[in-house]
Design a protein around this motif. Structure first.
Motif, mmCIF file in Angstrom:
data_model
loop_
_atom_site.group_PDB
_atom_site.id
_atom_site.type_symbol
_atom_site.label_atom_id
_atom_site.label_comp_id
_atom_site.label_asym_id
_atom_site.label_seq_id
_atom_site.Cartn_x
_atom_site.Cartn_y
_atom_site.Cartn_z
ATOM 1 N N LYS A 1 1.306 4.668 -2.795
ATOM 2 C CA LYS A 1 1.471 4.904 -2.792
ATOM 3 C C LYS A 1 2.386 6.614 -2.927
ATOM 4 O O LYS A 1 1.650 7.378 -3.471
ATOM 5 N N ALA B 1 -2.089 -4.616 1.544
ATOM 6 C CA ALA B 1 -4.134 -3.571 1.636
ATOM 7 C C ALA B 1 -4.334 -3.403 -0.065
ATOM 8 O O ALA B 1 -2.913 -3.223 -0.985
ATOM 9 N N GLN B 2 -4.994 -3.641 0.052
ATOM 10 C CA GLN B 2 -5.320 -3.216 -1.712
ATOM 11 C C GLN B 2 -5.536 -1.039 -1.975
ATOM 12 O O GLN B 2 -5.659 -1.106 -1.027
ATOM 13 N N MET B 3 -5.470 -0.923 -2.799
ATOM 14 C CA MET B 3 -5.059 0.121 -3.284
ATOM 15 C C MET B 3 -6.626 0.536 -3.749
ATOM 16 O O MET B 3 -7.494 -0.497 -5.006
ATOM 17 N N PRO C 1 -6.576 -7.580 0.448
ATOM 18 C CA PRO C 1 -6.411 -7.215 -0.780
ATOM 19 C C PRO C 1 -6.309 -8.336 -1.601
ATOM 20 O O PRO C 1 -5.922 -9.132 -2.232
ATOM 21 N N ARG D 1 -7.580 0.612 1.201
ATOM 22 C CA ARG D 1 -6.352 0.335 2.341
ATOM 23 C C ARG D 1 -7.704 -0.696 2.763
ATOM 24 O O ARG D 1 -7.528 -1.901 3.890
ATOM 25 N N TYR E 1 -4.331 -4.349 6.963
ATOM 26 C CA TYR E 1 -5.391 -3.750 6.297
ATOM 27 C C TYR E 1 -6.539 -3.183 6.686
ATOM 28 O O TYR E 1 -6.758 -3.790 8.619
ATOM 29 N N PHE F 1 0.728 -1.186 -0.109
ATOM 30 C CA PHE F 1 -0.175 -0.288 -0.246
ATOM 31 C C PHE F 1 1.204 1.163 0.173
ATOM 32 O O PHE F 1 0.670 2.341 -0.792
#
Length: 249
Positions: free
Chosen positions: A178, A200-202, A208, A205, A235, A174
């Motif tokens: 960023k 963690a996903q974008m 995933p 957050r 996350y 993450f």
């Protein structure tokens, strides 16, 4: 085969802290990490780890929880004495919990003096704890404004300056996305330094899974490249933690 780890500071927050260990094991994790365990009796944590056959992958330094306060001070020249005192306390916790990694936070600072202080403190820490794996982690300035270690090129410069085999990089996907806008490209540049991965996903957050990053492909890539460290879910669950654990299947 990926080795998945649960960050118990972020996951299973619907449960009291000591109940999160059992939930992590039932959820399919073999290890946990806790960012700031210092407010909990260390023996209680050791008991939960043993009861559920879990490993402690990582804790953060410095203690205590910095909520509302400073996010570390390893790069803060005026706090050098405090950093070294608190590092020793964190090291005792890490040894008691059997933590594989101890993450050293740089704190809010800027400039050449801060960089020199960070390198000096890290050299001191590697000499003070020659058998403890230590990590540093670039953190984006939206999440933590003013954080000194906010750049992967700076992380490489610092690690090469300290030149200690047990001080390595903590790679958070993450933060990488960023900071650089190119998580996979950043991984390719930095993977030779990495000891621990957090995911963690974008851009939100969350888990995933669906989102900007193709995590099944990334996990397959890690396996193909021979990465044998932990992959930690750090996350904010969309709802109940257990409802969102399909990503580790």
């Amino acid at each position: 085969m990926p080795k998945f780890c649960a960050n118990l500071t972020w996951l299973f927050k619907e449960l009291p802290f000591l109940e999160r260990f059992e939930a992590a094991k039932e959820g399919g994790f073999d290890a946990v990490e806790v960012l700031f365990p210092y407010d909990v009796n260390a023996q209680d944590i050791v008991n939960e780890l043993g009861r559920h056959n879990l490993k402690m992958a990582l804790i953060n330094c410095p203690p205590p929880n910095y909520t509302g306060g400073e996010p570390g001070w390893a790069a803060v020249p005026a706090q050098k004495e405090r950093f070294r005192r608190d590092f020793n306390r964190a090291l005792r916790y890490a040894k008691t919990l059997g933590a594989q990694h101890l993450h050293i936070m740089s704190g809010v600072a800027e400039g050449d003096e801060a960089k020199a202080c960070f390198i000096d403190n890290l050299r001191w820490a590697t000499e003070a704890a020659p058998k403890q794996s230590l990590t540093i982690e670039p953190i984006n300035n939206d999440t933590m404004p003013g954080y000194f270690l906010n750049c992967f090129d700076l992380a490489r410069e610092v690690l090469e300056a300290v030149d200690a085999p047990h001080l390595r990089l903590q790679f958070d996907t993450f933060h990488a996305a960023k900071i650089t806008g190119d998580m996979l490209g950043t991984w390719a540049r930095m993977r030779d330094l990495v000891a621990h991965v957090q995911v963690a996903q974008m851009p939100d957050r969350h888990e995933p899974d669906q989102g900007e990053i193709d995590y099944p492909a990334f996990f397959s890539q890690l396996a193909a490249e021979g990465y044998d460290g932990w992959i930690s879910g750090e996350y904010e669950p969309r709802s109940d933690t257990r409802a969102g654990l399909g990503w580790i299947a």
